[in-house]
Design an enzyme around this catalytic site. Sequence first.
Site, short mmCIF file in Angstrom:
data_model
loop_
_atom_site.label_atom_id
_atom_site.label_comp_id
_atom_site.label_asym_id
_atom_site.label_seq_id
_atom_site.Cartn_x
_atom_site.Cartn_y
_atom_site.Cartn_z
N ASP A 13 0.81 -1.22 0.00
CA ASP A 13 0.00 0.00 0.00
C ASP A 13 0.85 1.27 0.00
O ASP A 13 0.45 2.29 0.55
CB ASP A 13 -0.95 0.05 1.22
CG ASP A 13 -1.73 -1.22 1.36
OD1 ASP A 13 -2.25 -1.70 0.34
OD2 ASP A 13 -1.82 -1.73 2.50
N LYS A 16 1.83 2.39 -4.87
CA LYS A 16 2.41 1.85 -6.11
C LYS A 16 1.55 2.20 -7.31
O LYS A 16 2.05 2.49 -8.38
CB LYS A 16 2.52 0.32 -6.03
CG LYS A 16 3.64 -0.18 -5.17
CD LYS A 16 3.79 -1.68 -5.27
CE LYS A 16 2.69 -2.46 -4.61
NZ LYS A 16 2.61 -2.37 -3.15
N LYS A 18 -0.22 4.75 -8.28
CA LYS A 18 0.02 6.02 -8.96
C LYS A 18 1.38 6.01 -9.68
O LYS A 18 1.49 6.47 -10.81
CB LYS A 18 -0.04 7.17 -7.95
CG LYS A 18 0.34 8.48 -8.58
CD LYS A 18 0.16 9.66 -7.67
CE LYS A 18 0.90 10.84 -8.29
NZ LYS A 18 0.77 12.07 -7.53
N ALA A 39 -3.95 -8.01 -3.89
CA ALA A 39 -3.51 -6.65 -4.22
C ALA A 39 -4.74 -5.83 -4.62
O ALA A 39 -5.78 -6.38 -4.96
CB ALA A 39 -2.53 -6.69 -5.37
N GLY A 40 -4.59 -4.54 -4.57
CA GLY A 40 -5.67 -3.70 -5.06
C GLY A 40 -5.03 -2.43 -5.54
O GLY A 40 -4.32 -1.77 -4.79
N HIS A 41 -5.18 -2.12 -6.83
CA HIS A 41 -4.60 -0.87 -7.27
C HIS A 41 -5.59 -0.07 -8.10
O HIS A 41 -6.46 -0.61 -8.75
CB HIS A 41 -3.25 -1.05 -7.96
CG HIS A 41 -3.25 -2.11 -8.99
ND1 HIS A 41 -2.57 -3.28 -8.85
CD2 HIS A 41 -3.87 -2.18 -10.17
CE1 HIS A 41 -2.78 -4.04 -9.90
NE2 HIS A 41 -3.57 -3.40 -10.72
N GLN A 225 1.95 -6.20 -3.04
CA GLN A 225 2.31 -6.26 -1.61
C GLN A 225 3.60 -5.45 -1.38
O GLN A 225 3.79 -4.46 -2.04
CB GLN A 225 2.45 -7.71 -1.12
CG GLN A 225 1.10 -8.45 -1.05
CD GLN A 225 0.61 -8.94 -2.41
OE1 GLN A 225 1.34 -9.59 -3.14
NE2 GLN A 225 -0.61 -8.62 -2.75
P1 IMP Z 1 -2.64 -12.71 2.20
O1 IMP Z 1 -1.72 -12.21 1.15
O2 IMP Z 1 -4.09 -12.45 1.92
O3 IMP Z 1 -2.36 -14.12 2.59
O4 IMP Z 1 -2.35 -11.85 3.55
C1 IMP Z 1 -1.12 -11.96 4.26
C2 IMP Z 1 -0.72 -10.60 4.83
O5 IMP Z 1 -0.39 -9.73 3.76
C3 IMP Z 1 -1.83 -9.89 5.60
O6 IMP Z 1 -1.22 -9.12 6.64
C4 IMP Z 1 -2.43 -8.96 4.58
O7 IMP Z 1 -3.06 -7.85 5.17
C5 IMP Z 1 -1.18 -8.56 3.82
N1 IMP Z 1 -1.44 -8.15 2.42
C6 IMP Z 1 -1.69 -8.95 1.37
N2 IMP Z 1 -1.83 -8.23 0.25
C7 IMP Z 1 -1.65 -6.95 0.60
C8 IMP Z 1 -1.62 -5.72 -0.15
O8 IMP Z 1 -1.78 -5.69 -1.37
N3 IMP Z 1 -1.39 -4.60 0.60
C9 IMP Z 1 -1.16 -4.63 1.91
N4 IMP Z 1 -1.17 -5.74 2.64
C10 IMP Z 1 -1.40 -6.89 1.99
#
Ligand code: IMP
Length: 437
Positions: A13, A16, A18, A39-41, A225
């Site tokens: 978070d 990335k 932008k 992920a979410g962008h 991530q």
């Molecule tokens: P998972 O990837 O869903 O297994 O989550 C494992 C850890 O990574 C958790 O603490 C999530 O909140 C964190 N996480 C996974 N994807 C993201 C992301 O895109 N941004 C921030 N934290 C993430």
Amino acid sequence: MSAVVIVGAQWGDEGKGKVVDLYTEHADMVVRYAGGPNAGHTLVVGSEKVVVRLLPSGILRPGTVNVLAQGMVIDAAVLVGEIDALGARGHQGVGERLRVSDRAHLILPYHIVVDTLRETSAREGKAIGTTKKGIGPAYEDKARRTGVRAGDLREPARLAARIEAALEAWAPTLRALGGEVPDARAILAEIAPLAARLVPLLCDASALVDAAVRGGQRVLFEGAQGTLLDLDHGTYPFVTSSSAVAGGAAIGAGIGPNRIDSVIGITKAYATRVGAGPFPTELTDADGQHLRDAGAEFGSVTGRPRRTGWLDLPALRYAARVNGIDGLALTKLDVLTGLRTLRVCVAYDTPSGRTRELPPELFDDPTSVRPVYEEHEGWQEELSGVKTLDDLPATARRYVRRLEEQAGVPIYLVSVGQERRQTVVLHNPFFGRAAAP
Ligand code: IMP
């Protein structure tokens, strides 16, 4: 420069979206190499904003090839949903610009069930705080060699056999968690229409990406991530299940590490973390709330409020090391506006003394280390109109310069607002110094 990797230098978070979007404008190909719909962008095109979880950031740009490479785990329903959602908004040709590795693993319904049941039934302090998108169990299947790959969608009989074998392997876990073992036929029925949509997109992603890089095309590897969530290099076990670091681009996309020309690390001007795990510079006071409110720090996939804290320079130096960061993109500097005093962690006090590095204890016994802070005078001025670093208030400029000096890598870009124009670009990895995107 032809092949550029963009990675998160913190816990994800970092903004990335932008930065990737800015550089994507100049890319012929955008490749996601790890992770999945966790992920979410946000894609910004004109006045339109679209949040996607799987599609790479170049998807709305005609002429850009977008690749989901084999290091990813793909939820076919999410992917088809994203393609259709963009189509419904009038974006045509999304499927034509998209290629999916036939070796990427699939997230199937039982992965999501296991992820969710584990998180909800975990004992106090044991939950990871995952996104519950099935990421961990899908990668477990990959490592256990019971995974189902996108290429299996081509062969219904093979697909059925692999799903049945995976269900057999998951049955004891599902039962122990109080869940039901789903029916393979129901899963197959659900996946058949999705398979029809995805099979035409399948390819040998390694060959495609390698040819693009060797052909001198500009290829952007879009990290997901962040470094401290990386399976090997993050704050294990509070990590995701893939190689989020820059080296993951070579493994996940199937190219040689020597093909990568440049690595850009993205860091916020402060720190956030969503989910559980060590976060030594975390703030639980009014300053932390300021960062959450001013920075709109809520997870884009889960909507959870993010934990907020001061910038951690030992962690940033660590990220520079494990990724081989050439330059930093500093985001959300504007969020610090209004804070009277800023603190930055410059070292750690540990049972074995003071260190400038991220201490090993942080990974196993985080309560035994204490951040050492340096204080900086804050600023009250709005930064949104800043065009060059010289436009920054003197205290903000000092903050940026100090960060650069302490991180040991040059700053390539400073972002002072959500809009594209609210960015000071000092270096474009595809073109070099001061070439404005
Ligand atoms: P998972 O990837 O869903 O297994 O989550 C494992 C850890 O990574 C958790 O603490 C999530 O909140 C964190 N996480 C996974 N994807 C993201 C992301 O895109 N941004 C921030 N934290 C993430």
